[in-house]
Design a protein around this motif. Structure first.
Motif, PDB file in Angstrom:
ATOM      1  N   GLY A  58       1.363  -1.324   0.026  1.00 22.99           N
ATOM      2  CA  GLY A  58       0.592   0.221   0.132  1.00 22.99           C
ATOM      3  C   GLY A  58       0.757   1.490   0.250  1.00 22.99           C
ATOM      4  O   GLY A  58       0.443   2.154  -0.357  1.00 22.99           O
ATOM      5  N   LEU A  59       1.922   1.414   0.884  1.00 27.08           N
ATOM      6  CA  LEU A  59       3.248   2.446   0.661  1.00 27.08           C
ATOM      7  C   LEU A  59       3.099   2.992  -0.622  1.00 27.08           C
ATOM      8  O   LEU A  59       3.951   4.083  -0.906  1.00 27.08           O
ATOM      9  N   GLY A  60       3.823   1.444  -1.877  1.00 23.01           N
ATOM     10  CA  GLY A  60       4.865   1.277  -2.786  1.00 23.01           C
ATOM     11  C   GLY A  60       3.701   2.429  -2.958  1.00 23.01           C
ATOM     12  O   GLY A  60       3.763   2.962  -4.034  1.00 23.01           O
ATOM     13  N   ILE A  61       2.674   1.372  -3.464  1.00 23.83           N
ATOM     14  CA  ILE A  61       1.828   1.918  -4.237  1.00 23.83           C
ATOM     15  C   ILE A  61       0.744   3.915  -4.409  1.00 23.83           C
ATOM     16  O   ILE A  61       1.516   4.794  -5.612  1.00 23.83           O
ATOM     17  N   ALA A  62       1.154   4.231  -3.026  1.00 20.92           N
ATOM     18  CA  ALA A  62       0.880   5.547  -2.881  1.00 20.92           C
ATOM     19  C   ALA A  62       2.421   6.203  -2.971  1.00 20.92           C
ATOM     20  O   ALA A  62       1.885   7.815  -3.638  1.00 20.92           O
ATOM     21  N   ALA A  63       3.523   5.780  -2.783  1.00 23.66           N
ATOM     22  CA  ALA A  63       4.369   6.699  -3.228  1.00 23.66           C
ATOM     23  C   ALA A  63       4.618   6.844  -4.686  1.00 23.66           C
ATOM     24  O   ALA A  63       5.107   8.217  -5.329  1.00 23.66           O
ATOM     25  N   THR A  64       3.895   5.198  -5.066  1.00 25.34           N
ATOM     26  CA  THR A  64       4.082   5.654  -6.982  1.00 25.34           C
ATOM     27  C   THR A  64       2.714   6.677  -7.645  1.00 25.34           C
ATOM     28  O   THR A  64       3.174   7.076  -8.312  1.00 25.34           O
ATOM     29  N   VAL A  65       1.623   6.619  -6.872  1.00 24.22           N
ATOM     30  CA  VAL A  65       0.805   7.320  -6.927  1.00 24.22           C
ATOM     31  C   VAL A  65       0.789   9.263  -6.999  1.00 24.22           C
ATOM     32  O   VAL A  65       0.865  10.527  -7.623  1.00 24.22           O
ATOM     33  N   ALA A  66       1.529   9.277  -5.750  1.00 23.56           N
ATOM     34  CA  ALA A  66       2.708  10.886  -5.561  1.00 23.56           C
ATOM     35  C   ALA A  66       3.659  10.736  -6.027  1.00 23.56           C
ATOM     36  O   ALA A  66       3.265  11.752  -6.797  1.00 23.56           O
ATOM     37  N   ALA A  67       4.096  10.124  -6.735  1.00 25.67           N
ATOM     38  CA  ALA A  67       5.349  10.578  -7.379  1.00 25.67           C
ATOM     39  C   ALA A  67       5.023  10.659  -9.292  1.00 25.67           C
ATOM     40  O   ALA A  67       4.926  11.886  -9.905  1.00 25.67           O
ATOM     41  N   THR A  68       4.130  10.079  -9.089  1.00 32.39           N
ATOM     42  CA  THR A  68       3.069  10.624 -10.816  1.00 32.39           C
ATOM     43  C   THR A  68       2.723  12.036 -10.689  1.00 32.39           C
ATOM     44  O   THR A  68       3.091  12.660 -11.738  1.00 32.39           O
ATOM     45  N   ALA A  69       1.274  12.147  -9.952  1.00 35.28           N
ATOM     46  CA  ALA A  69       0.912  13.338  -9.589  1.00 35.28           C
ATOM     47  C   ALA A  69       2.157  14.813  -9.384  1.00 35.28           C
ATOM     48  O   ALA A  69       1.764  15.851 -10.018  1.00 35.28           O
ATOM     49  N   VAL A  70       3.049  14.195  -9.030  1.00 39.50           N
ATOM     50  CA  VAL A  70       4.981  15.266  -8.781  1.00 39.50           C
ATOM     51  C   VAL A  70       4.816  15.603 -10.316  1.00 39.50           C
ATOM     52  O   VAL A  70       5.488  16.669 -10.663  1.00 39.50           O
ATOM     53  N   GLY A  71       5.522  14.496 -10.875  1.00 33.01           N
ATOM     54  CA  GLY A  71       5.700  14.579 -11.983  1.00 33.01           C
ATOM     55  C   GLY A  71       4.732  14.944 -13.719  1.00 33.01           C
ATOM     56  O   GLY A  71       4.740  16.235 -13.869  1.00 33.01           O
ATOM     57  N   LEU A  72       3.287  14.978 -13.007  1.00 30.81           N
ATOM     58  CA  LEU A  72       2.347  15.700 -13.884  1.00 30.81           C
ATOM     59  C   LEU A  72       2.606  16.932 -13.526  1.00 30.81           C
ATOM     60  O   LEU A  72       2.528  18.015 -14.847  1.00 30.81           O
ATOM     61  N   ILE A  73       2.604  17.432 -12.051  1.00 36.19           N
ATOM     62  CA  ILE A  73       2.171  18.829 -11.958  1.00 36.19           C
ATOM     63  C   ILE A  73       3.307  19.483 -12.626  1.00 36.19           C
ATOM     64  O   ILE A  73       4.146  20.641 -12.851  1.00 36.19           O
ATOM     65  N   ALA A  74       4.500  18.987 -12.679  1.00 28.21           N
ATOM     66  CA  ALA A  74       6.119  19.561 -12.860  1.00 28.21           C
ATOM     67  C   ALA A  74       5.759  19.574 -13.501  1.00 28.21           C
ATOM     68  O   ALA A  74       6.869  20.495 -14.702  1.00 28.21           O
ATOM     69  N   GLY A  75       5.332  19.005 -14.915  1.00 30.69           N
ATOM     70  CA  GLY A  75       5.198  18.423 -16.377  1.00 30.69           C
ATOM     71  C   GLY A  75       4.556  20.186 -16.713  1.00 30.69           C
ATOM     72  O   GLY A  75       4.935  20.715 -17.839  1.00 30.69           O
ATOM     73  N   GLY A  76       3.158  20.506 -16.266  1.00 29.01           N
ATOM     74  CA  GLY A  76       2.521  21.402 -16.593  1.00 29.01           C
ATOM     75  C   GLY A  76       2.584  22.394 -16.381  1.00 29.01           C
ATOM     76  O   GLY A  76       2.877  23.437 -17.393  1.00 29.01           O
ATOM     77  N   ILE A  77       4.107  22.293 -15.281  1.00 22.43           N
ATOM     78  CA  ILE A  77       4.635  23.789 -14.578  1.00 22.43           C
ATOM     79  C   ILE A  77       5.742  24.221 -16.311  1.00 22.43           C
ATOM     80  O   ILE A  77       5.151  25.458 -16.587  1.00 22.43           O
ATOM     81  N   ALA A  78       6.111  23.290 -16.422  1.00 20.91           N
ATOM     82  CA  ALA A  78       7.273  23.374 -17.812  1.00 20.91           C
ATOM     83  C   ALA A  78       6.733  23.117 -19.204  1.00 20.91           C
ATOM     84  O   ALA A  78       7.294  24.747 -19.789  1.00 20.91           O
ATOM     85  N   ALA A  79       5.458  23.279 -19.077  1.00 18.23           N
ATOM     86  CA  ALA A  79       4.861  23.275 -20.628  1.00 18.23           C
ATOM     87  C   ALA A  79       4.267  24.523 -20.809  1.00 18.23           C
ATOM     88  O   ALA A  79       4.256  25.677 -21.724  1.00 18.23           O
ATOM     89  N   ALA A  80       3.507  25.237 -19.453  1.00 16.39           N
ATOM     90  CA  ALA A  80       3.332  26.828 -19.437  1.00 16.39           C
ATOM     91  C   ALA A  80       4.415  27.017 -19.223  1.00 16.39           C
ATOM     92  O   ALA A  80       3.906  28.289 -19.790  1.00 16.39           O
ATOM     93  N   ALA A  81       5.522  27.581 -18.304  1.00 12.97           N
ATOM     94  CA  ALA A  81       6.704  28.363 -18.876  1.00 12.97           C
ATOM     95  C   ALA A  81       7.529  28.388 -20.418  1.00 12.97           C
ATOM     96  O   ALA A  81       7.921  29.105 -20.722  1.00 12.97           O
ATOM     97  N   SER A  82       7.342  26.920 -20.731  1.00 13.19           N
ATOM     98  CA  SER A  82       7.697  27.221 -22.091  1.00 13.19           C
ATOM     99  C   SER A  82       6.817  27.599 -22.939  1.00 13.19           C
ATOM    100  O   SER A  82       7.978  28.480 -24.280  1.00 13.19           O
ATOM    101  N   ARG A  83       5.616  27.436 -23.713  1.00 14.17           N
ATOM    102  CA  ARG A  83       4.774  28.465 -23.526  1.00 14.17           C
ATOM    103  C   ARG A  83       4.643  30.181 -23.445  1.00 14.17           C
ATOM    104  O   ARG A  83       4.492  30.729 -24.559  1.00 14.17           O
ATOM    105  N   LYS A  84       4.868  30.718 -22.627  1.00 14.73           N
ATOM    106  CA  LYS A  84       4.811  31.818 -22.287  1.00 14.73           C
ATOM    107  C   LYS A  84       5.700  32.732 -22.902  1.00 14.73           C
ATOM    108  O   LYS A  84       6.229  33.678 -23.569  1.00 14.73           O
ATOM    109  N   ARG A  85       7.111  31.741 -23.574  1.00 14.17           N
ATOM    110  CA  ARG A  85       8.362  32.354 -23.971  1.00 14.17           C
ATOM    111  C   ARG A  85       8.567  32.131 -25.364  1.00 14.17           C
ATOM    112  O   ARG A  85       8.271  32.585 -26.313  1.00 14.17           O
TER     113      ARG A  85
END
Length: 175
Positions: A148-175
């Protein structure tokens, strides 16, 4: 070097056992269950063999809760639950509680199984079968917690990756 390989082999075996889910409890196949059912039917035909019938029903209950088939396990649980109020003998009650605990363990209801094993151990504190089942329950709960902890960690890491990817994509569009 041989000692290191032996230790690595033991570690790999332990990790494999942890994730394999083997539980060291005996299991029953449908042929044994069918034989027990025939034995119960024969005992029911005998007019004066109440003790024989009770012993046959106990063997059938044992076989059912040790089955690998969930429907058999549920049948065994139902049989044992209905017989529990009638068992006045402490030894018989201990057996019924233990078999119910096995059934709930096989059904992955570890909290009920643990409660029933604790009741068994109140009746017979040194009963090896109940102690072994108690250990298996604790190991399973620990394993499920780690997974269960492994699944929760995977979900959390995926969420962080998606958020970071979204922020990076938004930053590259503004330039």
């Amino acid at each position: 070097m041989a000692k290191l390989e032996a230790k690595l082999g033991m570690i790999v075996d332990k990790v494999g056992q942890f994730f394999s889910g083997s539980d060291h409890l005996p299991s029953c196949d449908s042929d044994i269950i069918a034989g027990c059912e025939r034995e119960v039917a024969e005992a029911e035909k005998q007019p004066s063999s109440d003790k024989s019938l009770q012993e046959s029903l106990m063997r059938l209950s044992w076989a059912l809760v040790h089955s690998k088939h969930p429907e058999d396990v549920q049948r065994g649980i139902a049989m044992l639950q209905s017989s529990l109020p009638r068992s006045l003998d402490p030894l018989q009650q201990r057996e019924n509680l233990y078999l119910l605990a096995v059934g709930y363990y096989r059904s992955a209801d570890y909290s009920k199984s643990r409660d029933l094993v604790e009741k068994c151990l109140e009746i017979a504190p040194d009963w090896r079968q109940a102690l072994t089942l108690e250990t298996a329950i604790s190991e399973r709960i620990t394993k499920d917690g780690v997974i269960g902890l492994g699944i929760a960690a995977t979900v959390a890491a995926t969420a962080v990756g998606l958020i970071a990817g979204g922020i990076a994509a938004a930053a590259s569009r503004k330039r």
